[in-house]
Design a protein around this motif. Sequence first.
Motif, PDB file in Angstrom:
ATOM      1  N   MET A   1      14.268  -8.128   0.299  1.00 57.55           N
ATOM      2  CA  MET A   1      13.579  -6.834   0.371  1.00 57.55           C
ATOM      3  C   MET A   1      12.722  -6.767   1.639  1.00 57.55           C
ATOM      4  SD  MET A   1      11.257  -5.101  -2.588  1.00 57.55           S
ATOM      5  CE  MET A   1       9.524  -5.262  -2.267  1.00 57.55           C
ATOM      6  N   SER A   2      12.752  -5.608   2.292  1.00 60.72           N
ATOM      7  CA  SER A   2      11.947  -5.434   3.506  1.00 60.72           C
ATOM      8  C   SER A   2      10.465  -5.541   3.171  1.00 60.72           C
ATOM      9  CB  SER A   2      12.232  -4.055   4.098  1.00 60.72           C
ATOM     10  OG  SER A   2      11.160  -3.644   4.911  1.00 60.72           O
ATOM     11  N   ARG A   3       9.752  -6.206   4.025  1.00 55.70           N
ATOM     12  CA  ARG A   3       8.299  -6.284   3.813  1.00 55.70           C
ATOM     13  C   ARG A   3       7.584  -5.525   4.929  1.00 55.70           C
ATOM     14  NH1 ARG A   3       5.266 -10.957   2.864  1.00 55.70           N
ATOM     15  NH2 ARG A   3       4.142  -9.757   1.305  1.00 55.70           N
ATOM     16  N   LYS A   4       8.132  -4.360   5.277  1.00 52.38           N
ATOM     17  CA  LYS A   4       7.534  -3.549   6.343  1.00 52.38           C
ATOM     18  C   LYS A   4       6.576  -2.528   5.730  1.00 52.38           C
ATOM     19  CE  LYS A   4      11.029  -4.331   9.780  1.00 52.38           C
ATOM     20  NZ  LYS A   4      12.265  -3.877  10.409  1.00 52.38           N
ATOM     21  N   LEU A   5       5.314  -2.788   5.948  1.00 52.89           N
ATOM     22  CA  LEU A   5       4.255  -1.948   5.378  1.00 52.89           C
ATOM     23  C   LEU A   5       3.810  -0.929   6.421  1.00 52.89           C
ATOM     24  CD1 LEU A   5       1.960  -1.577   3.171  1.00 52.89           C
ATOM     25  CD2 LEU A   5       0.627  -3.151   4.558  1.00 52.89           C
ATOM     26  N   VAL A   6       3.775   0.331   6.029  1.00 54.75           N
ATOM     27  CA  VAL A   6       3.267   1.348   6.956  1.00 54.75           C
ATOM     28  C   VAL A   6       1.757   1.501   6.693  1.00 54.75           C
ATOM     29  CG1 VAL A   6       3.525   3.660   7.883  1.00 54.75           C
ATOM     30  CG2 VAL A   6       5.526   2.464   6.956  1.00 54.75           C
TER      31      VAL A   6
END
Length: 321
Positions: free
Chosen positions: A1-6
């Motif tokens: 799962m992507s762990r890209k936090l905006v």
Amino acid sequence: MSRKLVLAAAQLGPIQKAEGRDVAVGRMVRLMETAHRRGAEVVVFPELALTTFFPRWYEEDLTNADHWYEHSLPSNATASLFEAARKFNIGFHLGYAEKTPDGRRFNTAVYVHPTGEVVLKYRKIHLPGHSEYDPQRTVQHLEKRYFEVGNLGFPVVRAPIGDVGPVNIGMMICNDRRWPEAWRSLGMQQVELVMLGYNTPSLNMENRGFEAHHLRVFHSHLSIQAGCYQNACFAAGVAKAGTEDGHELFGHSIIVNPSGEIMAQATSWDDELIVAECDLDMCTLGRTTIFNFANHRRPEAYGRILASAGSEAPAAWTPKG
Ligand code: CDT
């Protein structure tokens, strides 16, 4: 799962002494709406975000200062922040002056989940300034009068944010950012995101003529960038900026990555939202290599750090010959 936090940092412009919370809260709700439109999952507001930076004003009797403090959260005055969080499905970090039911006063920050639940609370530990009126100063900095030293340590919690899933969240408040001990206390709990708000006067009133004006921002950025690098974490450092009743606070809010690089920076000294996409997996590199604490820290050599607050002069060496 992507762990890209905006991640959004919501810098606030000045709040004048005479302005009520309704003015600040209205501006904050608009910033939350903007953050939502820009895809942010969390928004970080500054230290003491609901009022002017009141520790610059002396008050003999603290009971006359009660109006600067929040006695509960949410309250009528702050309810719309909680409503906006739910409406926009966005978590928020809020700095405020806290007065507890038993009458204690703290400089506090909370992280609030979109459901309105308080996920994490922190009370500022490194209080700058002084506790009595100082006639030598043209502007007072009375944090030691208005607040007790925080009693919650430096907590980190693993809590879900947006689509990212669990994130290790920690906090510090303003002057804390200058203290490596604060960063390392969070780093020791594998913090991934540090939320930190500040109100920093552009002029150092304790300046003895040695600190050039431009160094104020440099030292703020230096501290945050070093803290992120040495503890392999992201941070949002968020200002209340501009001129409050003639007193200037600098802006320059930043979002920093675990390499210590600035990913986004505010350019105004007013309400301004900056946003960055933070790949939390970037924290792994530092944590598993150069700053793999378990492999490389030497606590047996760090005794002095806990033994006393102040430093001591070293033994003198003199040449024998
Ligand atoms: N709010 C706060 O902690 N401000 C301090 C000012 C230090 S000068 C007394 C700061 O470290 O930015």
